[in-house]
Design a protein around this motif. Structure first.
Motif, short mmCIF file in Angstrom:
data_model
loop_
_atom_site.label_atom_id
_atom_site.label_comp_id
_atom_site.label_asym_id
_atom_site.label_seq_id
_atom_site.Cartn_x
_atom_site.Cartn_y
_atom_site.Cartn_z
N ARG A 30 22.79 -26.19 -47.38
CA ARG A 30 23.12 -27.07 -46.49
C ARG A 30 24.27 -28.02 -46.81
O ARG A 30 25.08 -28.77 -46.14
CB ARG A 30 22.15 -27.84 -45.98
CG ARG A 30 21.02 -26.97 -44.97
CD ARG A 30 20.76 -27.65 -43.63
NE ARG A 30 20.16 -28.82 -43.78
CZ ARG A 30 18.93 -29.00 -43.26
NH1 ARG A 30 18.08 -28.06 -43.04
NH2 ARG A 30 18.15 -30.11 -43.64
N TYR A 32 18.91 -23.72 -41.07
CA TYR A 32 18.07 -23.34 -42.49
C TYR A 32 16.81 -24.44 -42.67
O TYR A 32 17.47 -25.40 -42.78
CB TYR A 32 19.28 -23.45 -43.43
CG TYR A 32 18.58 -22.77 -44.81
CD1 TYR A 32 18.32 -21.51 -45.15
CD2 TYR A 32 18.61 -23.63 -45.94
CE1 TYR A 32 17.78 -21.24 -46.35
CE2 TYR A 32 18.15 -23.17 -47.02
CZ TYR A 32 17.60 -22.05 -47.45
OH TYR A 32 17.21 -21.60 -48.47
N GLY A 70 15.02 -24.63 -49.71
CA GLY A 70 14.75 -23.98 -48.33
C GLY A 70 13.57 -23.17 -48.65
O GLY A 70 12.86 -22.71 -49.43
N GLN A 122 14.19 -16.32 -44.05
CA GLN A 122 14.94 -16.85 -45.03
C GLN A 122 15.01 -16.26 -46.36
O GLN A 122 14.94 -17.00 -47.44
CB GLN A 122 14.81 -18.47 -45.45
CG GLN A 122 14.88 -19.21 -43.89
CD GLN A 122 14.95 -20.77 -44.10
OE1 GLN A 122 15.35 -21.16 -43.18
NE2 GLN A 122 14.46 -21.18 -45.02
N ARG A 143 18.66 -14.44 -46.69
CA ARG A 143 18.56 -15.87 -47.52
C ARG A 143 20.00 -16.27 -48.12
O ARG A 143 20.63 -15.45 -48.66
CB ARG A 143 17.84 -15.91 -48.91
CG ARG A 143 17.57 -17.16 -49.37
CD ARG A 143 16.13 -17.10 -50.36
NE ARG A 143 16.02 -18.65 -50.80
CZ ARG A 143 15.21 -19.45 -50.34
NH1 ARG A 143 14.79 -19.30 -49.03
NH2 ARG A 143 15.13 -20.74 -50.88
N PRO A 144 20.69 -17.35 -47.71
CA PRO A 144 20.44 -18.26 -46.65
C PRO A 144 20.35 -17.93 -45.24
O PRO A 144 19.45 -18.69 -44.43
CB PRO A 144 21.07 -19.39 -47.09
CG PRO A 144 22.36 -19.02 -47.44
CD PRO A 144 22.11 -17.87 -48.06
N ALA A 145 21.05 -17.04 -44.88
CA ALA A 145 21.21 -16.59 -43.66
C ALA A 145 21.67 -15.17 -43.29
O ALA A 145 22.27 -14.65 -44.24
CB ALA A 145 22.19 -17.59 -42.80
#
Ligand SMILES: Cc1cc2nc3c(=O)[nH]c(=O)nc-3n(C[C@H](O)[C@H](O)[C@H](O)COP(=O)(O)OP(=O)(O)OC[C@H]3O[C@@H](n4cnc5c(N)ncnc54)[C@H](O)[C@@H]3O)c2cc1C
Length: 526
Positions: free
Chosen positions: A301, A321, A471, A477, A482-484
């Motif tokens: 983030r 996230y 996260g 995730q 991971r992460p998206a």
């Protein structure tokens, strides 16, 4: 135009940033690592927290560190020594009894049989089936996940990932499906009858995971904690002599030997972008450092701020996230060892050298979660204690001890506008009271303490939402997601920008794996 001074700038000298820098340097790339804190290591550091007493500040026990990383980075040659716990866990019970798990299958069976002979009989098969699934995970660790939207180029990684699964017998394939989706409680209820053994195994499912052990998805978190090894013993956990900082100091030595430049006390503010490509970073004092690529070891983030001027669909995915492990961490300096009602004695014994879990049942863990949902944290929290000074005399003065207290289900955002700055000490007192229920001399043995609330973990280490794993380890995730989804291959939205921290596959823990894999992807492009 002059060539940039560095091939790669790594933002953050957490263990993954250091690992990534080492592998990049091995490919003759010129690498600079910029760390915000005064010391390298991120969440794997050893610091003095009370005069004469040192301990791992955040992460405190080792298993997941990949043997390839240990070997390639010559960590043993740089002085790293890891000793296995004599047995994995000791779980004292409120009525004075307790259970010890580990130290060999026969020893564990003997312990479990005191509660349930049937459970003792099932134990070898449980370990075998769990390890078969952990083996699949192990095969996936060093792979780059296939990237959603990556087209035909992703067929090879997809085939590689499926290969590990296809080799398994059908029963194990079912286990994979279950362990990735169901709750740890459901999984353990299928195997065992007795509460203490379920609590011992189920504890791993709520470590760094704000959930009841009966919440779907928790079985995966349990699995995540068993893919590691200590000195070749699969699934074992150990103590790094000198604390977790010994791992990252050994990594620093290797990085420097490979010519990596490491600067500490240097917060990076922005990633410089031009013509859709990362071109370097800007520090908080305005200094710009140019590089051919940027690798971020920070929480995913952080990229939202560092790339504030870079729009795109990625922003919504990264903003969504999930990042909150609800973890509270304390170090205490002790005048003497805790004297457990379950195993009396103040002289160092094997149970003092193991992971001591003070959460006697899955129902207890479920209640801790429910009360944290309502009130922010539970007066009866889930606590694991490790006393590394029982195997390492470099941490405390002779005859004295240090203990790590790792406590679950303390929310980052407290209800009713309450603040951690006002509540930190009260929560710490509740943790001390809780341990004292099991070891009556504990409260009076405490000489000093350092408290890290979820807010402190964020402020001190940049762990957004206080999440120890950068996260949540939830199915949406993990791996390619991971992460998206769309950013599962270490490549971030901007060309020439990579993610090498725990927010990338395979997630959190002191593994070195995201750093290892991200270096492969970045150097491929360079
Ligand atoms: C309380 C706690 C207990 C844990 N216990 C264990 C355990 O016992 N065993 C285990 O295996 N794992 C444990 N973990 C998890 C494990 O420690 C982490 O997953 C792992 O250390 C993360 O490593 P990393 O290199 O990915 O990131 P980090 O260690 O978070 O490193 C990121 C680095 O980037 C730096 N940084 C961030 N932003 C910037 C910026 N803008 N500019 C410059 N530098 C920046 C940070 O200061 C930090 O040094 C624990 C974690 C915590 C917090």
């Amino acid at each position: 135009m002059a060539a940039p001074p560095y091939d790669a700038v790594v933002v953050g000298a957490g263990h993954n940033g250091l690992v990534c820098a080492c592998y990049l340097a091995a490919r003759r790339l010129k690498v600079c690592v910029l760390e915000r804190r005064a010391v390298v290591g991120g969440a794997a550091v050893t610091e003095e927290f009370h005069p004469g007493f040192r301990n791992s500040t955040a992460s405190y026990t080792v298993s997941l560190l990949h043997p390839k990383v240990i070997r390639d980075l010559r960590l043993a040659e740089h002085g790293l020594r890891i000793v296995e716990r004599p047995f994995a866990n000791f779980l004292p019970l409120p009525d004075g009894g307790g259970i010890r798990v580990g130290g060999g299958i026969e020893a564990t069976q003997r312990e479990v049989a005191r509660f349930s002979p049937r459970d003792a009989e099932r134990l070898p098969e449980y370990y075998r089936r769990l390890d078969a699934v952990a083996e699949v995970l192990r095969e996936l660790l060093l792979q780059t996940p296939p990237n959603a939207g990556g087209g035909i180029a992703e067929l090879v990684p997809m085939w590689k990932s499926a290969r590990a699964l296809r080799r398994l017998p059908l029963a194990s394939q079912r286990d994979v499906l279950d362990l990735f989706t169901i709750s740890a409680g459901e999984w353990l209820d299928r195997w065992f009858q007795s509460g203490p053994i379920k609590a011992c195994f189920g504890f791993d499912s709520v470590v760094g995971n704000f959930a009841s052990p009966y919440a779907p998805g928790t079985a995966y978190v349990l699995l995540h904690h068993v893919f590691g090894e200590v000195n070749g013993r699969k699934g074992a956990w150990g103590h790094a002599i000198g604390g977790m900082g010994a791992i990252t100091q050994a990594m620093r030595k290797e990085a420097e030997a490979r010519g990596v430049e490491i600067r500490t006390g240097v917060p990076v503010e922005r990633i410089l972008a031009r013509e859709g490509r990362a071109r370097g970073v800007a520090l908080s004092d305005g200094t710009e450092i140019a590089a051919r690529c940027v690798v971020s070891n920070a929480h995913p983030r952080w990229l939202l701020d560092a790339l504030a001027d870079f729009p795109g669909e990625w922003r919504e995915a990264f903003a969504n996230y999930r990042s909150e492990s609800a973890t509270f961490r304390m170090n205490v300096a002790l005048a003497e060892l805790p004297d457990f009602a379950a195993l009396p004695g103040r002289a160092p014994a094997d149970h003092h050298r193991s992971g001591i879990i003070m959460a006697p049942s899955l129902a207890f863990m479920d209640r801790a979660h429910a009360s944290a949902m309502e009130r922010g944290w539970s007066e009866e929290p889930i606590v694991e204690m490790l006393i590394p000074s029982t195997v390492d005399d470099s941490l405390a003065p002779a005859g004295k001890h240090v203990a790590s207290l790792f406590c679950q289900h303390f929310r980052y955002a407290l209800p009713g506008g309450r603040s951690w700055d006002a509540e930190r000490e009260r929560a710490a007192d509740a943790v001390v009271d809780h341990v004292t229920r099991f070891a009556p001399n504990f409260r009076s043995a405490v000489l000093g303490r350092r408290i890290l609330s979820p807010l402190d973990l964020e402020r001190e280490f940049g762990l957004v939402g206080g999440d120890i794993f950068h996260g949540k380890l939830s199915l949406n995730q993990l791996f390619s997601a991971r992460p998206a989804l769309g950013y599962g291959n270490y490549r971030m939205p901007l060309e020439g920008l990579y993610l090498c921290g725990s927010g990338a596959h395979p997630g959190g823990g002191v593994t070195g794996i995201p750093g290892h894999n991200a270096a492969r992807e970045a150097s491929r492009s360079l």
